[in-house]
Each structure stands twice: as structure tokens, then as C-alpha cells.
Design an enzyme around this catalytic site. Structure first.
Site, PDB file in Angstrom:
ATOM      1  N   GLU C  52       0.809  -1.224   0.000  1.00  0.00           N
ATOM      2  CA  GLU C  52       0.000   0.000   0.000  1.00  0.00           C
ATOM      3  C   GLU C  52       0.846   1.281   0.000  1.00  0.00           C
ATOM      4  O   GLU C  52       0.312   2.354  -0.230  1.00  0.00           O
ATOM      5  CB  GLU C  52      -1.012   0.006   1.147  1.00  0.00           C
ATOM      6  CG  GLU C  52      -0.446  -0.003   2.536  1.00  0.00           C
ATOM      7  CD  GLU C  52      -0.369  -1.414   3.110  1.00  0.00           C
ATOM      8  OE1 GLU C  52      -0.180  -2.372   2.328  1.00  0.00           O
ATOM      9  OE2 GLU C  52      -0.485  -1.546   4.340  1.00  0.00           O
ATOM     10  N   ASN C  53       2.138   1.168   0.243  1.00  0.00           N
ATOM     11  CA  ASN C  53       2.974   2.367   0.113  1.00  0.00           C
ATOM     12  C   ASN C  53       3.224   2.736  -1.353  1.00  0.00           C
ATOM     13  O   ASN C  53       3.820   3.776  -1.617  1.00  0.00           O
ATOM     14  CB  ASN C  53       4.305   2.201   0.866  1.00  0.00           C
ATOM     15  CG  ASN C  53       5.070   0.968   0.469  1.00  0.00           C
ATOM     16  OD1 ASN C  53       4.476  -0.071   0.187  1.00  0.00           O
ATOM     17  ND2 ASN C  53       6.377   1.052   0.433  1.00  0.00           N
TER      18      ASN C  53
END
Lengths: 222, 238, 222, 238
Positions: C52-53
Site C-alpha cells: 500500500e505504500n
């Protein structure tokens, strides 16, 4: 540069709008007359032009290098400066709506002295759609309406727009071949006047009551 | 992983009467002509199209009436009569749309371009809608079917906004300059426009490719649409 | 593959979750136990992992090629498959919240038989923050909670969560070392059971009443 | 055009007590260490920081207590005591933040990561807020100061959403892998994270550059942040 009597209204308008722009400004020019502004940017400054279909760094097309993947917001071939960037429509309007565009210059059918703008529905004609105009005027830091003062003698600068609005309270300046008007809380101030017109003539060509500064308007220069 | 590259005619089973299709491109710049031709050939009817402008109409010599160029992009589906509802921001460069509106053959919903892009992005991002200042005070917009409501928000000086709907379709048709076999898409210059957000906002995405390359050949930092969003790849035919 | 008595609970869970995944699936694995799932994907299929980064195509780090610009959502060095793509956090969560992720696998402190999840506030401990968990469970097509069935004997699968929620009505499956539970409108269905446990044992370890299929649960295989 | 490249110490006049700063980076990956060091050196106080995680705390050998590495990214402003309010999504990897919360030295507002990214994007895009399903039913979120209201939207099956505020700051500090002299930024791999949206969401943007190149040297299709958003460029010091 002084305004001459021979100068075409469109040239007067485009040249005067160009004078607003400073080095490094980020500008969106509407289709038509506003596009002409780019011609009159002094060579010693650099202005970055946005095209709402997705680029920063728009410039004139080189007719010898037409790239079908490089077009302006009218779908016409254009050029790109070194360092131009390309992006999608959502990002383009994040720049526009987010207040990152310093000036948007566009035409109008009507403007009124509340800063209201009507420029997308021509009565009796097919409605072409607002395109990006509504977002551009809501989002840009400064909105300049660049248009001829009247439409074949009929007023375009009014007390209240009669046509459907594009947006409310958005116009900052109106530049015509007759004058430069600045929108204030009290109404439209006659900041500059083309020396070939009198204040009375400009007022007669305007449907709203203009506020004339105490010492009179400045002389419009290009 | 399964092969995403299909023959152009393989898209036919994806097409159904009454479906909604998002079509990338801005005045047809960046439109997937090879795939759109297949939609025309399929003869599916009653389509709802989301497209910035409804593409371009045919060009004829004004004096002789001779055909110079056929319609382009979504304009092909206007000309064929398959598109009966169009969501767009501008239709001025395809006069046929106005004519069909007048005869009642087509319904056209006009949306401000920035709102349109954002509504599509919302539809693809699981957001419930958008909150925009654009269109406030414009009766036609405030009363449009795509507006949920007008709302005041803010701490000190409450500003008025419109809450507008997210947009989502059955199918998206886009075109990339370079597409790798994983479906990663790289667009060239101003062809990116609506295609990027539309890739998120439908059940199935077909991407036409000017060039198909192996995985890893596109700079991973320059991929505009991650391949996970692309279901099928069709090679562009010139 | 049969479950053996010697197999560690974490391995059972990770292997069973891996069996959910099909070729081409797009998956986000939470930190901790869920990360182990990647080890057990059969080599004949390819699963794409999201971090998700800002990436699609996460893979294990090559210790000989550590790149400080390439990290997972825990800030640890990771690898990237050929064809991996990188993007910003807003785009990452457009993928997540927009329903483009097929499976999100994450741990829980408590789950209840309404599909409610509590996994971010440990009572009496400093609250580390929810990170991306709330968006992940709201957005993914299928949410799998992967955790040990009890916390040192205390129930974690409950009638009602007692801890603050992460999200309501989001959990689709619970995979533990004892069983696979499927969330339905009527409650949690005991789909599969580890053959080393009886239905009674699993029920005793569970704070919610399990729905047992007419013909009994299937045997959990890996 | 005026030169955007400045010396690191030239950012000092931009700094003021009580200002708000957005800091890119994800657990300090992609943070602008050279510029952040200047904020520390300036001694400005009472800062509100927007950062995914508040950076990393110092690392010490557990047995000897010896310092292995100092704090990183926004963590430097936590350690220095200059940050008194932090908006973040996760602070578990910088235990000092928890301690300072307990002593009342710091106020911390935790926001779901996807909402945080979207709220920053809204703040930079002139949107009035975001409409998200995330956090619905979570009391702590529903009652948070960054939530305007809970709302039901939709045609048939009305779904519940939260309307959350747009975020905007006085200053944004990001770092790019390659930055051209026009300010165009290209990020490498997972360093992009929050920096891209933060570049839109503040009055002034300072971009630290690992490498500075001439205009036109970055592929125009791969520019992540258009240079018009970047006010100042500072060369990274290693």
C-alpha cells in the site's frame, strides 16, 4: 506601447492581457481570442501555458513536426517546450481547481458587475457544452475575461447576466478594446481607458454603471 | 499468468445491448479506433457512452459534399446510432450529436470537464461522490441528475459545494502507446487524458496497444495504468 | 496436502490462505502472519502482490541487491517483479478502496459473527494507528482474516467484538489453524475443519455459535 | 525564468513558529533529509506536521544503549520537540511519539491511510472534502475533528459515507530522485508515496533533489509532479 487608431480590437485586447503576465506565471488561455495572448509575451519573460487536456508547457505547433499525440484543448496539433509535462484529466483539473493556475483568460457572452460570467449557452443555438470553463473560472487565482466590449453594439457587460451562468463571483478583470475593468466589492472599476475613447463612450457601451476613480482612469498601454 | 492479448474480434462476447462504455480520448486523440470499430461491427444497440466529447464527426468537403474523413473515436458510435445516451463535457465539434439531441434520438448529459474527470475517478476509487465548487449557482448543473445535493462545508467561512455522483461503467476502452504483457500501460503526451481514470471505473477494461512489449520493458515509475486493471489487450491496426 | 500434527499453526494458516488464490489474483498481505502466505503460492500460478505504500509486483528482497528506494509497507527492503509498477499513495488507495484488490489478508484481535473486525487497538497498549487497514478491509473484494484461533485460550472469534472496530460487516473468511469459517448473513459457517480437531473443540474455542453444514464441515486441506 | 535552485540554508526565511508542514515519505523512505535538517537547525517551534507516520525514531543497541542511527524524516522534528501536532496514519515504528502523547507534549491525530491520502489530494485539488466509506461505524473516526459529517448517498441502496475535510498546509517538503531546472519531479520506486499529492496541497513547495538535470532530460510522460508546483529546489547532501 501606445494604442493606435489602426490597431485591431483583438490585438489591443491580446496585447493588454499579455501585460498582466509575469515571469514564471502559469496560465490557461481559452480558445479563440485568448489564444492570441501568447503571441505578445515579451521574450525576456517565460510564461508556462496549461492545456486542460493534460499538459504544462504548451507552445505553438511546428508545422514540420506535427505529432498526432500532441494536441491542445481544441484537438489541434500543438508544440511542447523542453520540460513540458503530460498528465491525465483528473490531474489537469487538480491543477486548475486547486488554485495552481495563476491566470485563466477566456471569452464571454456576458459578464456582470457581480463578477458573474455567462459564456457557454448561446441563445437559440445548440449548446456545445461547458468543457473545462466552469472549473477554470472557479479554480484559477485570477480570471481575466478578454472580449470585445460590445456584440455589434449590444451590451455584454451588464448589471445582471441574462444568459445562464457559467459561474458566480469569479471574474477579476475584464479587458476589452475600450478599457480594463477591475471587479471590486462595490462593482466594476474603470482602471484603464483606451485614449481613443472617452469615459462617456465607454459607459455608454456598458450595461453596468462603472466606478470611475477620483483621478480618472489611467491610460491603457500595451 | 493467463495471456491477456486477444484478437480484436474476441471482444465481441463482452458487448451487450444496453451496456455502458467509457471511451478514452480527447476529441479522439488517444481513442482506441481498432476496438471501437469492433463495437460498431458488433451492432450492439442502446449504448450509454462516457466520453469527454463524443469524438469527431465525419468531415466532408463543404462544396462538393465529398467525404474527407469518417467519424473518429466515440463519434463512430454516434454516427452508427448505437449510442443513445452520452455523458460528455463538450459536443461542439461533432454537430451530429446536437442534431440527434433535437430529434430525440439521443440523450446527452453535459458535465463540467473537471467534475467529469473527478466523478470517474471517484467511481473507480470507491469514493461515494465528489465535493466540488464547480457548478454552484448554475441552475442547469445544480438540477442535473448527476448532482446529489448542494451542501455547505467548512469551519469558519462556510463555502457551498455540490456533491456529485461517482461514475462507473460496464466496460472501458482505452489506447496506450506501449503496453506490456502484464497489461501495464504507458501513454504518450496528450493521449493520456481520460483513459487513465477510466481504467479504474468499469468492470472490464480493454486496452488497445500501439506497441506490445515484454514485462519489464516499461520503466516501472512511468507506468500510467497498472496492469492489474487491464483485462484484455488488442493490438492496434493501422 | 494433508495437515500433520507437527505442523505449526502459522504454517497451516498461511498454506490454507494460499489455496484461496488463483492465477492472476491481485492481493494485499498484511504485516506478520499474512506475509507468510506468499511462500506457499504454487509455482504454476502467478499472484500479484500490492504494497500500500505504492506498488504492484512486490516480491521478496534479494539480500545482495538492497535498494533503499524499494520498500514494503513496513518500511523494509523488498523486491519487485519484472513489470512491477510504482505509484503514489492516493493511487494506491484508489486501487484498494476502488475494489480492484481481489483479496486482502490480515490479522485480527477480534472478529465477530457479523463480519465485524477489530484489529487496531490493543487494550492498555499505545495505539499505533490503523495505517491502511480500514481502507483495505472496506475496499477489497474478499477479506480474509488469518490468525490463530484463540489468544492463549481466550476467544478471538466472538458474538460481538469488545474492542473498537476497524470496520463493520467486512470479513468474508476467517482462516485459523483449526478451521475455515465463512461469513454469511446467518452467521459464521464452519466450512472446513482441521482433522485434528472435532467440531466440539472448535466450537469450544469460539465465542460465537458456529453454523455447521448439514453434512458436516469439509476436511481442511492445504 | 527565475532560478529555483537555492542553498539549503535559504529555506530558513520560509520557516515560522506555529506553521504547518507536509512531509513526504513512508517510514522515511523518500523523505527530504537535507531540508528537514534545516528545519531542525532553524529551531522553529510549535509545528503541525502532516506525515504518514512521523518518520523513524533513533535506534539504539538494546544492550549497550549505544546510538546506532539517529531519527529520520519527520522523526527528527519529533525528537527535537519542534513538532507539537502530528497528523499521521501509523506511529508504531516511532515509539517516542506515543511517549510524547502520554506526557501531553504532542497531539496526534490518526487518520486511515487511504483517507489521509485522499484528504491531502482534495486539499490540493480545490475539492471541498472527500466522501469515503472508510471509518463508517468506527466511533473514534466518526467523532474525529477531521470528519464533517456522516451522510447517506446513492440511488437504490443508500450507502453510508463519511465526509472528511480537505487538508492543506503552509509548506510541503518532498524529495525527488531526478528534478529538472523547471522543478519537474521524477520519483524512484516506492519513494513516491505521499510526496506527489502533498506537492499540490500547500502554499510553498520545497523539493530536495538527488539529482538536478536540465529541462527536457526527464521524459515528459514520466514527470510525477509538474514543475509549476515546485517553488524551490535544494540539492540533497549525502
Amino acid at each position: 506601447m501606445e494604442i493606435t487608431k489602426e490597431m485591431a480590437p483583438k490585438e489591443i485586447i491580446a496585447r493588454r492581457v499579455a501585460k498582466f503576465l509575469k515571469d514564471g506565471d502559469f496560465v490557461n488561455l481559452g480558445i479563440g481570442l485568448p489564444t492570441e495572448v501568447a503571441k505578445y509575451i515579451p521574450s525576456k519573460i517565460e510564461v508556462l501555458f496549461q492545456s486542460e487536456n493534460g499538459m504544462v508547457g504548451l507552445t505553438g505547433v511546428d508545422p514540420n513536426h506535427i505529432d498526432p499525440d500532441l494536441t491542445n484543448a481544441g484537438g489541434q496539433p500543438c508544440g511542447a517546450i523542453p520540460g513540458a509535462s503530460f498528465f491525465d484529466s483528473a490531474t489537469s483539473f487538480a491543477l486548475i481547481r486547486g488554485g495552481h493556475v495563476d491566470y485563466t483568460v477566456l471569452g464571454a457572452l456576458e459578464v456582470d458587475d457581480h463578477g458573474n460570467l455567462a459564456n457557454w449557452i448561446v441563445p437559440g443555438k445548440m449548446v456545445p457544452g461547458m468543457g473545462g470553463a466552469m472549473d477554470l473560472v472557479v479554480g484559477a487565482k485570477t480570471v481575466i475575461v478578454a472580449m470585445q466590449h460590445t456584440q455589434k453594439g449590444a451590451h455584454k457587460i451588464l448589471k445582471e447576466c441574462t444568459l445562464p451562468y457559467t459561474a458566480l463571483h469569479v471574474v477579476d478583470y475584464i479587458v476589452t478594446e475600450e478599457c480594463v475593468l477591475k471587479q471590486t466589492r462595490s462593482g466594476l472599476v474603470l482602471m484603464e481607458i483606451n485614449p481613443n475613447y472617452t469615459v462617456q463612450q465607454v459607459q455608454a457601451d456598458t450595461g453596468a454603471t462603472l466606478i470611475v476613480p477620483k483621478n480618472g482612469p489611467m491610460t491603457m498601454k500595451l | 499468468m493467463k495471456n491477456k492479448i486477444i484478437e480484436k474480434t474476441d471482444i465481441r462476447p463482452l458487448l451487450k445491448d444496453g451496456m455502458s462504455i467509457m471511451i478514452g480520448g480527447f476529441l479522439s486523440v488517444g481513442s482506441a479506433e481498432t476496438v471501437i470499430d469492433q463495437v460498431v461491427a458488433s451492432g450492439v444497440k442502446n449504448l450509454t457512452i462516457y466520453c469527454n466529447d463524443g469524438g469527431l464527426g465525419e468531415k466532408r468537403n463543404k462544396e462538393t459534399g465529398e467525404l474527407i474523413a469518417g467519424p473518429k473515436g466515440a463519434g463512430k458510435l454516434i454516427a452508427s446510432g448505437q449510442c443513445t445516451t452520452l455523458y460528455a463535457t463538450h459536443i461542439g465539434l461533432n454537430p451530429l450529436i446536437g442534431k440527434k439531441m433535437n430529434t430525440g434520438e439521443m440523450k446527452v448529459v453535459l458535465i463540467p470537464q473537471g467534475s467529469f474527470a473527478e466523478m470517474i475517478r471517484a467511481g473507480g476509487s470507491g469514493l461515494g461522490g465528489i465535493i466540488t465548487p464547480t457548478g454552484v449557482g448554475v441552475d442547469i448543473i445544480e438540477q442535473a441528475e448527476h448532482v446529489y445535493k448542494k451542501i455547505k462545508l467548512g469551519d469558519k467561512k462556510k463555502k457551498t459545494y455540490l456533491i456529485e455522483k461517482p461514475l462507473h461503467a460496464d466496460l472501458t476502452i482505452i489506447k496506450g502507446a506501449v503496453v506490456d504483457k502484464l497489461g501495464n500501460v504507458y501513454f504518450n503526451k496528450t493521449t493520456q487524458n481520460f483513459s487513465r481514470v477510466m481504467a479504474y471505473a468499469s468492470d472490464v477494461v480493454v486496452c488497445e496497444a500501439q506497441k506490445i512489449v515484454e514485462r519489464g520493458e516499461i520503466d516501472g515509475n512511468a507506468i500510467h495504468v497498472p496492469g492489474v486493471l487491464v483485462d484484455y489487450i488488442v493490438k492496434e491496426e493501422k
